[in-house]
Design an enzyme around this catalytic site. Structure first.
Site, PDB file in Angstrom:
ATOM      1  CE  LYS A  83      20.586 -20.750   7.197  1.00  0.00           C
ATOM      2  NZ  LYS A  83      21.504 -20.843   8.315  1.00  0.00           N
ATOM      3  CE  LYS A 106      18.940 -27.678  10.625  1.00  0.00           C
ATOM      4  NZ  LYS A 106      18.482 -27.709  11.989  1.00  0.00           N
ATOM      5  CB  THR A 161      21.674 -24.733   8.934  1.00  0.00           C
ATOM      6  OG1 THR A 161      21.538 -25.434  10.164  1.00  0.00           O
ATOM      7  CG2 THR A 161      20.704 -25.313   7.920  1.00  0.00           C
TER       8      THR A 161
HETATM    9  P1  NAD Z   1      23.635 -16.322  15.520  1.00  0.00           P
HETATM   10  O1  NAD Z   1      23.383 -15.251  14.516  1.00  0.00           O
HETATM   11  O2  NAD Z   1      23.153 -16.149  16.917  1.00  0.00           O
HETATM   12  O3  NAD Z   1      25.234 -16.602  15.607  1.00  0.00           O
HETATM   13  C1  NAD Z   1      26.119 -16.490  14.533  1.00  0.00           C
HETATM   14  C2  NAD Z   1      27.396 -15.851  15.070  1.00  0.00           C
HETATM   15  O4  NAD Z   1      28.372 -15.794  14.033  1.00  0.00           O
HETATM   16  C3  NAD Z   1      27.197 -14.397  15.549  1.00  0.00           C
HETATM   17  O5  NAD Z   1      27.687 -14.258  16.867  1.00  0.00           O
HETATM   18  C4  NAD Z   1      27.976 -13.569  14.549  1.00  0.00           C
HETATM   19  O6  NAD Z   1      28.517 -12.393  15.102  1.00  0.00           O
HETATM   20  C5  NAD Z   1      29.048 -14.552  14.132  1.00  0.00           C
HETATM   21  N1  NAD Z   1      29.663 -14.254  12.833  1.00  0.00           N
HETATM   22  C6  NAD Z   1      29.056 -13.885  11.675  1.00  0.00           C
HETATM   23  N2  NAD Z   1      29.957 -13.740  10.694  1.00  0.00           N
HETATM   24  C7  NAD Z   1      31.172 -14.026  11.238  1.00  0.00           C
HETATM   25  C8  NAD Z   1      32.498 -14.052  10.725  1.00  0.00           C
HETATM   26  N3  NAD Z   1      32.764 -13.759   9.451  1.00  0.00           N
HETATM   27  N4  NAD Z   1      33.495 -14.397  11.572  1.00  0.00           N
HETATM   28  C9  NAD Z   1      33.240 -14.687  12.878  1.00  0.00           C
HETATM   29  N5  NAD Z   1      32.011 -14.674  13.415  1.00  0.00           N
HETATM   30  C10 NAD Z   1      30.993 -14.358  12.599  1.00  0.00           C
HETATM   31  O7  NAD Z   1      23.071 -17.661  14.868  1.00  0.00           O
HETATM   32  P2  NAD Z   1      22.725 -19.038  15.634  1.00  0.00           P
HETATM   33  O8  NAD Z   1      21.318 -19.026  16.086  1.00  0.00           O
HETATM   34  O9  NAD Z   1      23.828 -19.334  16.606  1.00  0.00           O
HETATM   35  O10 NAD Z   1      22.806 -20.059  14.405  1.00  0.00           O
HETATM   36  C11 NAD Z   1      24.044 -20.472  13.852  1.00  0.00           C
HETATM   37  C12 NAD Z   1      23.775 -21.554  12.813  1.00  0.00           C
HETATM   38  O11 NAD Z   1      23.084 -22.638  13.438  1.00  0.00           O
HETATM   39  C13 NAD Z   1      22.882 -21.082  11.658  1.00  0.00           C
HETATM   40  O12 NAD Z   1      23.369 -21.642  10.468  1.00  0.00           O
HETATM   41  C14 NAD Z   1      21.512 -21.635  12.025  1.00  0.00           C
HETATM   42  O13 NAD Z   1      20.704 -21.878  10.885  1.00  0.00           O
HETATM   43  C15 NAD Z   1      21.895 -22.931  12.716  1.00  0.00           C
HETATM   44  N6  NAD Z   1      20.880 -23.427  13.689  1.00  0.00           N
HETATM   45  C16 NAD Z   1      20.318 -22.580  14.586  1.00  0.00           C
HETATM   46  C17 NAD Z   1      19.375 -23.076  15.483  1.00  0.00           C
HETATM   47  C18 NAD Z   1      18.719 -22.168  16.499  1.00  0.00           C
HETATM   48  O14 NAD Z   1      17.717 -22.581  17.092  1.00  0.00           O
HETATM   49  N7  NAD Z   1      19.247 -20.957  16.741  1.00  0.00           N
HETATM   50  C19 NAD Z   1      19.020 -24.430  15.461  1.00  0.00           C
HETATM   51  C20 NAD Z   1      19.658 -25.275  14.565  1.00  0.00           C
HETATM   52  C21 NAD Z   1      20.593 -24.758  13.662  1.00  0.00           C
END
Ligand code: NAD
Length: 294
Positions: A246, A171, A96
């Site tokens: 966010k 979204k 997102t």
């Molecule tokens: P998270 O922080 O758990 O996962 C993100 C991952 O990306 C981490 O494991 C981190 O180490 C990795 N990362 C960061 N920078 C990196 C890089 N340069 N190279 C490789 N890996 C890298 O976040 P999440 O909860 O999985 O959310 C991910 C996305 O999904 C976000 O944009 C969030 O807004 C969206 N989202 C989350 C939810 C939810 O309920 N968690 C729901 C809908 C949408």
């Protein structure tokens, strides 16, 4: 079956990648956190050092990263996905992020002759695990058609919202409705308390009347009426207040850039910002009712 490079194996990315493995795809994962990669390997996937290497080996690259900053980092530049992907590779960003970054990265991919989609999701970690996510997809019809069978392994509802960036637009519009409606439902319950009206009575009436909405009937912010809602578990997240903030900030940036008046969206962003600053960033966003109550 496709060879898929999956970058970002966090709370959402890991279960999504695991569902692709279950469907028989080859998945090569990348994450700056080695423990996340190890979990994918334990599930039958492979680990790759960099997004550059994954891109050079893949038919499809999927990214699931925290924000626009990381998306720019992994896609753009000489060691980025776009520079190193082979012709014909399909790129899908499920993070997102802001509409502007989504369109800029898609533009760079197009210049290299690559197909790219923005495909943010709703449904949370539960939906990611159960493969029931909703995907809101922006990009060309050609890219969408190619991606559909892969997205279907991770989600239940896949909607093509239009050209590049329109997935992100959908979204943030949806989550602006959610943020505003959760505050509205919370205010109604707090007013009912002051007026001596039972939570359950308000729920029984409003859930069948014109006040009905998802924040009331699926994610009710008071304990009791909807046993599965976080209110029944001390507002353990679910979807954190920090994530709601966010998304509300993204909607306000987009509104400013597009010249749209979103007064209630702006109010919701201010209220969630104060809630997060009060030390509740990791609490479920429906915990806002405690803040509203004062
Ligand atoms: P998270 O922080 O758990 O996962 C993100 C991952 O990306 C981490 O494991 C981190 O180490 C990795 N990362 C960061 N920078 C990196 C890089 N340069 N190279 C490789 N890996 C890298 O976040 P999440 O909860 O999985 O959310 C991910 C996305 O999904 C976000 O944009 C969030 O807004 C969206 N989202 C989350 C939810 C939810 O309920 N968690 C729901 C809908 C949408």
């Amino acid at each position: 079956m496709a060879r898929i490079g999956f970058v970002g194996l966090g709370n959402m990315g890991l279960p999504m990648a695991q569902n692709l493995l279950k469907a028989g795809h080859q998945v090569e994962g990348v994450d700056v956190n080695a423990a996340a990669v190890a979990k994918l390997v334990a599930a039958g996937g492979a680990g790759v050092e960099t997004a550059k290497t994954a891109a050079a080996r893949a038919d499809v690259v999927i990214t699931m990263l925290p924000s626009g900053k990381e998306v720019r980092e992994v896609y753009l530049g000489s060691s980025g996905i776009i520079e190193n992907a082979n012709a014909g590779t399909l790129l899908i960003d499920c993070s997102t992020i802001d509409v502007e970054t989504a369109r800029a990265v898609a533009g760079a991919a197009e210049q290299k002759g690559l197909l790219m989609l923005d495909a943010p999701v709703s449904g949370g970690v539960g939906g990611a695990s159960a493969a029931t996510l909703t995907f809101m997809v922006g990009g060309s019809a050609q890219a969408f058609t190619r991606a559909e069978s892969i997205l279907q392994k991770m989600g239940k509802t896949i909607v093509h919202a239009g050209g590049a960036g329109n997935g992100q637009a959908a979204k943030i519009c949806n989550n602006m409705i959610l943020g505003v409606s959760m505050i509205a439902v919370s205010e109604a319950f707090v007013l009912a308390e002051k007026l001596g009206l039972d939570h359950q009575k308000l729920f029984d009436i409003s859930s069948k009347s014109s006040g009905q909405c998802w924040s009331m009937t699926t994610y009710c912010p008071v304990p009791g009426p909807v046993p599965t809602s976080p209110a029944n578990h001390d507002y353990q997240a679910g979807f954190t207040a920090a994530m709601m903030l966010k998304d509300l900030k993204l909607s306000q940036e987009a509104a400013k850039a597009a010249g749209a008046k979103t007064q209630l969206g702006a109010d919701a962003a201010r209220i969630y910002s104060a809630y997060v600053e009060s030390g509740e960033a990791g609490r479920d966003f429906s915990g806002i009712i405690r803040f509203v109550r004062g």
